[in-house]
Design an enzyme around this catalytic site. Structure first.
Site, PDB file in Angstrom:
ATOM      1  N   HIS A  41      -9.569   4.819  -1.734  1.00  0.00           N
ATOM      2  CA  HIS A  41      -9.013   4.983  -0.627  1.00  0.00           C
ATOM      3  C   HIS A  41      -9.689   5.603   0.519  1.00  0.00           C
ATOM      4  O   HIS A  41     -10.476   6.357   0.107  1.00  0.00           O
ATOM      5  CB  HIS A  41      -7.515   5.510  -0.740  1.00  0.00           C
ATOM      6  CG  HIS A  41      -6.469   4.641  -1.413  1.00  0.00           C
ATOM      7  ND1 HIS A  41      -5.221   4.457  -0.907  1.00  0.00           N
ATOM      8  CD2 HIS A  41      -6.687   4.236  -2.848  1.00  0.00           C
ATOM      9  CE1 HIS A  41      -4.780   3.730  -1.570  1.00  0.00           C
ATOM     10  NE2 HIS A  41      -5.276   3.495  -2.737  1.00  0.00           N
ATOM     11  N   ASP A  93       0.782  -1.304   0.082  1.00  0.00           N
ATOM     12  CA  ASP A  93       0.007   0.011   0.161  1.00  0.00           C
ATOM     13  C   ASP A  93       0.865   1.180   0.112  1.00  0.00           C
ATOM     14  O   ASP A  93       1.916   1.468   0.802  1.00  0.00           O
ATOM     15  CB  ASP A  93      -0.804   0.208   1.377  1.00  0.00           C
ATOM     16  CG  ASP A  93      -2.042   0.915   1.298  1.00  0.00           C
ATOM     17  OD1 ASP A  93      -2.409   1.310   0.274  1.00  0.00           O
ATOM     18  OD2 ASP A  93      -2.433   1.297   2.390  1.00  0.00           O
TER      19      ASP A  93
END
Ligand code: 13P
Length: 284
Positions: free
Chosen positions: A208, A82
Site C-alpha cells: 500500500h 479497499d
C-alpha cells in the site's frame, strides 16, 4: 467479460514474478482512464474502491459503472473493496457483486485481528470472493483510515506466519515503511523484512502507499514477493494537476468535458507508466 476473483489474477502474478495495480476509483473519469490504460496495455487489473469512494459515488452507480466498463473488455478485472472496516460493509460489497474484499483489522490487537479476519474469510470464501488483510499498521491517511507516524507499526514476520495460517487469507498487506498519501520525506523501505516475510509465506503480498515510492524501490519490492501495488494519490494528483493547469490558463473555460476529459487522459497516461514498471503489461 465478467469480474474475476482477485485470487485468480494474483496467483499468476505470484507464479510469474510481477505485480498487478490495485488502482483506486474516485469517479467515472478515474474508472475510464484506468480501464482504458489496462486494455491498451493488455494488463490484468484490480479496480478498487474505498468506503469513502463508495459513499461519494453511491453503491449502485459504482457497481453499475464498473459492470458497464468490463462488459466488452478482454482483460481480467477484479472489483475490490479497499480497507473494509467491518463485517457488515464487507457483506454489503459481496452482495452487490465485488469479487474481492480487503478486511483491515490492523487497528485491533493481533488476536482480535485474527478472529475478525477469519470470520470474513469464512463468509467470503463460501461465495468465491478473495480476501486481503492487513498486518502491522501502514502510516499516512487514506480517506477515513488515518495512522499517525508514531502509531505506524512494521509487520513482524513471526506474526505474519501465524496470521496467515490461522485466517486463511488470500493476500496480505504488509507494513515495511510505506504510507498512504503524500510523503513528508523519502520513504525508506525495509527490504530485509520483506525478504523474511516472503520466505515464510506462500501467498501474494500487497504494497500500500506506493504513490511516493521511487520506481526502483517498487521494482525491487516486486522482485521480492510483492504482487499487488496500490496507487491512488498519484492519479488524484495527475487528474487535479491537469484540471488546475487548464483552469488557470483559461478563466473563460466552463465546459467540464473540456477539463475533465484531459484530466482523464492524464490518469490514463500515469496508469500506463505504472503497468509498465509493475511488469503486468501483456499478462491479461
Ligand atoms: P497512495 O496514497 O500512495 O496512492 O496509496 C493508495 C493505497 O495504498 C490504497 O489502499
Amino acid at each position: 467479460m465478467s469480474l474475476v476473483p482477485m485470487a485468480d489474477i494474483l496467483k499468476k502474478a505470484n507464479e510469474e514474478y510481477y505485480a498487478v495495480g490495485g488502482f483506486n476509483i474516485n469517479n467515472m473519469e478515474f474508472l475510464q482512464g484506468i480501464i482504458w490504460a489496462a486494455e491498451e496495455t493488455n494488463s490484468p487489473l484490480i479496480l478498487q474502491a474505498s468506503e469513502g469512494a463508495i459513499k461519494y459515488i453511491g453503491m449502485d452507480y459504482l457497481v453499475n459503472m464498473v459492470k458497464a466498463a468490463v462488459k466488452d473488455t478482454h482483460i481480467s478485472v477484479a472489483l475490490h473493496l479497499d480497507h473494509g472496516s467491518s463485517y457488515d460493509v464487507i457483506m454489503r460489497c459481496i452482495r452487490e457483486g465485488f469479487s474481492s474484499v480487503m478486511y483491515d483489522g490492523s487497528k485491533y490487537p493481533f488476536k482480535q485481528n485474527i478472529r475478525m479476519t477469519k470470520e470474513v474469510v469464512k463468509a467470503a470464501h463460501s461465495v468465491g470472493v478473495t480476501v486481503e488483510a492487513e498486518l502491522g499498521k501502514i502510516g499516512g491517511a487514506e480517506d477515513d483510515v488515518k495512522v499517525e507516524d508514531k502509531d505506524a507499526k512494521f509487520t513482524k514476520p513471526d506474526e505474519a506466519e501465524e496470521f496467515v495460517e490461522k485466517t486463511g487469507v488470500d493476500a496480505l498487506a504488509i507494513a515495511i515503511g510505506t504510507a498512504h498519501g503524500v510523503y513528508k520525506g523519502k520513504p525508506e523501505l525495509d527490504f530485509d523484512r520483506l525478504k523474511e516475510i516472503n520466505s515464510r509465506l506462500e501467498i501474494p503480498l500487497v504494497l500500500h502507499g506506493a504513490s511516493g515510492v521511487p520506481e526502483e524501490d517498487v521494482r525491487r519490492a516486486v522482485t521480492m514477493g510483492i504482487n499487488k501495488v496500490n496507487v491512488n494519490t498519484n492519479f488524484q494528483q495527475a487528474f487535479t494537476g491537469k484540471i488546475r493547469e487548464l483552469l488557470d490558463n483559461d478563466p473563460k473555460l466552463y465546459d467540464p468535458r473540456k477539463y475533465c476529459g484531459p484530466g482523464r487522459d492524464a490518469i490514463k497516461a500515469k496508469v500506463k507508466e505504472k503497468i509498465e514498471f509493475f511488469g503486468s503489461k501483456n499478462r491479461a
